[in-house]
Design a protein around this motif. Structure first.
Motif, PDB file in Angstrom:
ATOM      1  N   LYS A   6       0.846  -1.070  -0.134  1.00 24.01           N
ATOM      2  CA  LYS A   6      -0.065   0.020   0.069  1.00 24.01           C
ATOM      3  C   LYS A   6       1.006   1.306   0.042  1.00 24.01           C
ATOM      4  N   GLY A   7       0.290   2.440  -0.281  1.00 22.89           N
ATOM      5  CA  GLY A   7       0.967   3.682  -0.124  1.00 22.89           C
ATOM      6  C   GLY A   7       1.982   3.897  -1.270  1.00 22.89           C
ATOM      7  N   PRO A   8       2.829   4.615  -1.355  1.00 22.88           N
ATOM      8  CA  PRO A   8       3.738   4.989  -2.251  1.00 22.88           C
ATOM      9  C   PRO A   8       4.375   3.852  -3.066  1.00 22.88           C
ATOM     10  N   ALA A   9       4.625   2.924  -2.253  1.00 21.45           N
ATOM     11  CA  ALA A   9       5.468   1.734  -2.813  1.00 21.45           C
ATOM     12  C   ALA A   9       4.693   0.736  -3.678  1.00 21.45           C
ATOM     13  N   SER A  10       3.260   1.051  -3.800  1.00 21.40           N
ATOM     14  CA  SER A  10       2.350   0.339  -4.556  1.00 21.40           C
ATOM     15  C   SER A  10       2.663   0.740  -5.926  1.00 21.40           C
ATOM     16  N   TYR A  11       3.147   1.797  -6.252  1.00 26.49           N
ATOM     17  CA  TYR A  11       3.714   2.499  -7.582  1.00 26.49           C
ATOM     18  C   TYR A  11       4.905   1.823  -8.088  1.00 26.49           C
ATOM     19  N   PHE A  12       5.727   1.210  -7.412  1.00 26.59           N
ATOM     20  CA  PHE A  12       7.248   0.731  -7.749  1.00 26.59           C
ATOM     21  C   PHE A  12       7.289  -0.149  -8.960  1.00 26.59           C
ATOM     22  N   PRO A  13       6.465  -0.999  -8.884  1.00 29.08           N
ATOM     23  CA  PRO A  13       6.554  -2.133 -10.112  1.00 29.08           C
ATOM     24  C   PRO A  13       6.262  -1.368 -11.298  1.00 29.08           C
ATOM     25  N   SER A  14       5.243  -0.354 -11.225  1.00 30.34           N
ATOM     26  CA  SER A  14       4.953   0.397 -12.755  1.00 30.34           C
ATOM     27  C   SER A  14       6.160   1.327 -12.964  1.00 30.34           C
ATOM     28  N   ILE A  15       6.520   1.927 -11.995  1.00 29.12           N
ATOM     29  CA  ILE A  15       7.796   2.911 -12.344  1.00 29.12           C
ATOM     30  C   ILE A  15       8.986   2.156 -12.836  1.00 29.12           C
ATOM     31  N   GLU A  16       9.237   1.137 -12.200  1.00 29.40           N
ATOM     32  CA  GLU A  16      10.489   0.479 -12.793  1.00 29.40           C
ATOM     33  C   GLU A  16      10.401  -0.129 -14.215  1.00 29.40           C
ATOM     34  N   LYS A  17       9.085  -0.793 -14.645  1.00 24.05           N
ATOM     35  CA  LYS A  17       8.558  -1.007 -15.799  1.00 24.05           C
ATOM     36  C   LYS A  17       8.726   0.084 -16.684  1.00 24.05           C
ATOM     37  N   LYS A  18       8.018   1.161 -16.585  1.00 26.13           N
ATOM     38  CA  LYS A  18       7.623   2.327 -17.473  1.00 26.13           C
ATOM     39  C   LYS A  18       9.141   3.036 -17.768  1.00 26.13           C
ATOM     40  N   TYR A  19       9.678   3.365 -16.495  1.00 24.79           N
ATOM     41  CA  TYR A  19      10.968   4.185 -16.645  1.00 24.79           C
ATOM     42  C   TYR A  19      12.410   3.443 -16.860  1.00 24.79           C
ATOM     43  N   GLY A  20      12.316   1.997 -16.649  1.00 27.24           N
ATOM     44  CA  GLY A  20      13.670   1.272 -17.152  1.00 27.24           C
ATOM     45  C   GLY A  20      14.580   1.292 -15.981  1.00 27.24           C
ATOM     46  N   ARG A  21      14.337   2.056 -14.754  1.00 26.80           N
ATOM     47  CA  ARG A  21      15.440   2.191 -13.563  1.00 26.80           C
ATOM     48  C   ARG A  21      15.051   1.422 -12.580  1.00 26.80           C
ATOM     49  N   PRO A  22      15.575   0.709 -11.557  1.00 28.50           N
ATOM     50  CA  PRO A  22      15.255   0.304 -10.470  1.00 28.50           C
ATOM     51  C   PRO A  22      14.870   1.496  -9.354  1.00 28.50           C
ATOM     52  N   ILE A  23      14.059   1.185  -8.233  1.00 22.72           N
ATOM     53  CA  ILE A  23      13.752   2.210  -7.444  1.00 22.72           C
ATOM     54  C   ILE A  23      14.903   2.809  -6.677  1.00 22.72           C
ATOM     55  N   ALA A  24      15.960   1.671  -6.289  1.00 23.66           N
ATOM     56  CA  ALA A  24      17.014   2.285  -5.756  1.00 23.66           C
ATOM     57  C   ALA A  24      17.762   3.470  -6.444  1.00 23.66           C
ATOM     58  N   TRP A  26      16.245   5.557  -8.513  1.00 25.08           N
ATOM     59  CA  TRP A  26      15.629   6.792  -8.410  1.00 25.08           C
ATOM     60  C   TRP A  26      15.768   7.199  -6.946  1.00 25.08           C
ATOM     61  N   LYS A  27      15.839   6.752  -6.101  1.00 24.51           N
ATOM     62  CA  LYS A  27      16.223   7.040  -4.599  1.00 24.51           C
ATOM     63  C   LYS A  27      17.270   7.771  -4.616  1.00 24.51           C
ATOM     64  N   SER A  28      18.276   7.142  -5.242  1.00 22.91           N
ATOM     65  CA  SER A  28      19.583   7.651  -5.250  1.00 22.91           C
ATOM     66  C   SER A  28      19.690   8.975  -5.749  1.00 22.91           C
ATOM     67  N   LEU A  29      19.062   9.215  -7.022  1.00 24.03           N
ATOM     68  CA  LEU A  29      18.975  10.515  -7.547  1.00 24.03           C
ATOM     69  C   LEU A  29      18.351  11.536  -6.912  1.00 24.03           C
ATOM     70  N   ILE A  30      17.250  11.024  -6.120  1.00 28.79           N
ATOM     71  CA  ILE A  30      16.287  11.891  -5.338  1.00 28.79           C
ATOM     72  C   ILE A  30      17.349  12.564  -4.053  1.00 28.79           C
ATOM     73  N   ARG A  31      18.268  11.715  -3.367  1.00 26.66           N
ATOM     74  CA  ARG A  31      18.911  11.823  -2.383  1.00 26.66           C
ATOM     75  C   ARG A  31      20.022  12.742  -3.103  1.00 26.66           C
ATOM     76  N   SER A  32      20.418  12.757  -4.192  1.00 27.13           N
ATOM     77  CA  SER A  32      21.737  13.442  -4.442  1.00 27.13           C
ATOM     78  C   SER A  32      21.435  14.972  -4.989  1.00 27.13           C
ATOM     79  N   SER A  33      20.147  15.091  -5.156  1.00 20.56           N
ATOM     80  CA  SER A  33      19.648  16.313  -5.506  1.00 20.56           C
ATOM     81  C   SER A  33      20.006  17.343  -4.538  1.00 20.56           C
ATOM     82  N   PRO A  34      20.205  18.542  -4.949  1.00 25.15           N
ATOM     83  CA  PRO A  34      20.428  19.558  -3.986  1.00 25.15           C
ATOM     84  C   PRO A  34      19.042  20.196  -3.688  1.00 25.15           C
TER      85      PRO A  34
END
Length: 70
Positions: A6-24, A26-34
């Motif tokens: 449930k919650g935000p994590a319920s989107y993870f399979p479709s995010i990985e499929k649609k954008y071709g990157r693992p969730i880890a 994406w999280k790394s990109l978010i964390r490295s953003s200023p």
């Protein structure tokens, strides 16, 4: 029997499929953003990475919640 995700994590399979990157990745990109504010990060993902609003929101919400220890 596995629990339904449930919650935000319920989107993870479709995010990985649609954008071709693992969730880890994406999280790394978010964390490295200023950027640090939720909606700034959502807008950044939408503009720079062409992610849809719902997917960007789910990634940011989950990452920020993780980082705050929730």
């Amino acid at each position: 029997m596995s629990e339904t995700v449930k919650g935000p994590a319920s989107y993870f399979p479709s995010i990985e499929k649609k954008y071709g990157r693992p969730i880890a990745e994406w999280k790394s990109l978010i964390r490295s953003s200023p950027l640090t504010k939720h909606m700034e990060l959502v807008a950044w993902l939408k503009t720079e990475h062409n992610i849809g609003h719902g997917h960007a929101n789910a990634l940011v919400a989950h990452t920020l919640a993780e980082d705050s220890g929730r």
